[in-house]
Design an enzyme around this catalytic site. Structure first.
Site, PDB file in Angstrom:
ATOM      1  CE  LYS A  10      -3.102   2.134   3.347  1.00 33.84           C
ATOM      2  NZ  LYS A  10      -4.075   2.836   2.564  1.00 33.84           N
ATOM      3  CG  ASN A 192       8.449   5.970  -3.099  1.00 30.97           C
ATOM      4  OD1 ASN A 192       7.887   5.094  -3.761  1.00 30.97           O
ATOM      5  ND2 ASN A 192       8.567   7.210  -3.512  1.00 30.97           N
ATOM      6  NE  ARG A 193       6.265  -0.170   2.779  1.00 27.72           N
ATOM      7  CZ  ARG A 193       5.059  -0.043   2.227  1.00 27.72           C
ATOM      8  NH1 ARG A 193       4.549   1.147   1.990  1.00 27.72           N
ATOM      9  NH2 ARG A 193       4.341  -1.107   1.950  1.00 27.72           N
ATOM     10  CG  MET A 194      11.285   7.444   1.401  1.00 31.37           C
ATOM     11  SD  MET A 194      12.821   7.046   2.237  1.00 31.37           S
ATOM     12  CE  MET A 194      13.635   8.633   2.153  1.00 31.37           C
TER      13      MET A 194
END
Ligand SMILES: Cc1cc2nc3c(=O)[nH]c(=O)nc-3n(C[C@H](O)[C@H](O)[C@H](O)COP(=O)(O)O)c2cc1C
Length: 215
Positions: A10, A192-194
């Site tokens: 997600k 982006n998991r940032m």
């Protein structure tokens, strides 16, 4: 049993959490996020939080409880003081709370110390509860073994008769705890998991130190 979960992905894109837009006190940020969730997102029981304690058996245990009030001092929930969590807190008051509001892609992790609240505050809250909930608190020796559902229902029936048209007293072993925070971490999902992670830590001079953590 063979479902492949590795493709569950997600992208979190709803919001951001930046230093130039946050208060000095994390309880203010908690309040802002909480009201935001309550008002703008369809979250059932936004006040449900995970409470983790160190058990007497040496294992951590996490369970959901409901936040009933928050103030500048901390977070209040109600329970049975003789329950497994109550005994754990007696031995070690260091606990951790977690809120995860999926709809807003937000998580808050709170470390702090649990203390029983004043008896008159527990009385006040107990009196405000519906009669059914009051009797339920009386009927349940929370976390103790009982031999059957029928035995539990029978306990309630007896109390219903005993207290018919009478005021129900708060059991002395039922009441509130306040969690006074020493650390609060706010997590906002980002693409982006940032993700954004802002941690507040209470310093010796009682000021909150604010730091950004890597995602
Ligand atoms: C949505 C939800 C709300 C709950 N709220 C409370 C609560 O406010 N107080 C409470 O003692 N237990 C509450 N429970 C039950 C606890 O999760 C737990 O089963 C119970 O407190 C016994 O925990 P213990 O044996 O670890 O002490 C709730 C459970 C759920 C799923």
């Amino acid at each position: 049993m063979n479902k492949d979960l590795s493709n569950y992905r997600k992208s979190y894109e709803k919001s951001e959490l930046l230093e130039n837009n946050i208060p000095e006190n994390p309880l203010e940020l908690f309040q802002k996020w909480f009201y935001d969730i309550d008002k703008h997102y369809e979250v059932d029981e936004a006040n449900a939080m995970s409470l983790s304690t160190f058990g007497l058996d040496g294992y951590p245990k996490i369970r959901i409880v409901l936040l009933k009030r928050f103030t500048y001092e901390g977070f209040i929930f109600y329970t049975n003081y003789n329950s497994e969590k109550g005994k754990a807190i007696d031995k070690n008051p260091n606990v951790c709370l977690n809120f995860f509001w999926h709809a807003a892609e937000r998580q808050i992790i709170i470390k702090g110390q649990a203390e029983k609240i004043a008896e008159n505050l527990s009385d006040g809250y107990f009196e405000s509860r519906p009669v059914g909930s009051q009797l339920g608190s009386l009927a349940s020796d929370q976390s103790e073994i009982i031999k059957s559902r029928e035995a539990l229902d029978e306990k309630l029936r007896k109390l219903e008769l005993q207290y018919m048209n009478k005021e129900i007293p708060r059991p002395k072993n039922w009441g509130g705890y306040i969690i006074k925070p020493v650390e609060m971490e706010f997590w906002q999902g980002r693409p982006n998991r940032m993700h954004d992670r802002i941690r507040y830590r209470l310093e010796e001079d009682y000021n909150w130190k604010i730091e950004r953590l890597q995602p």
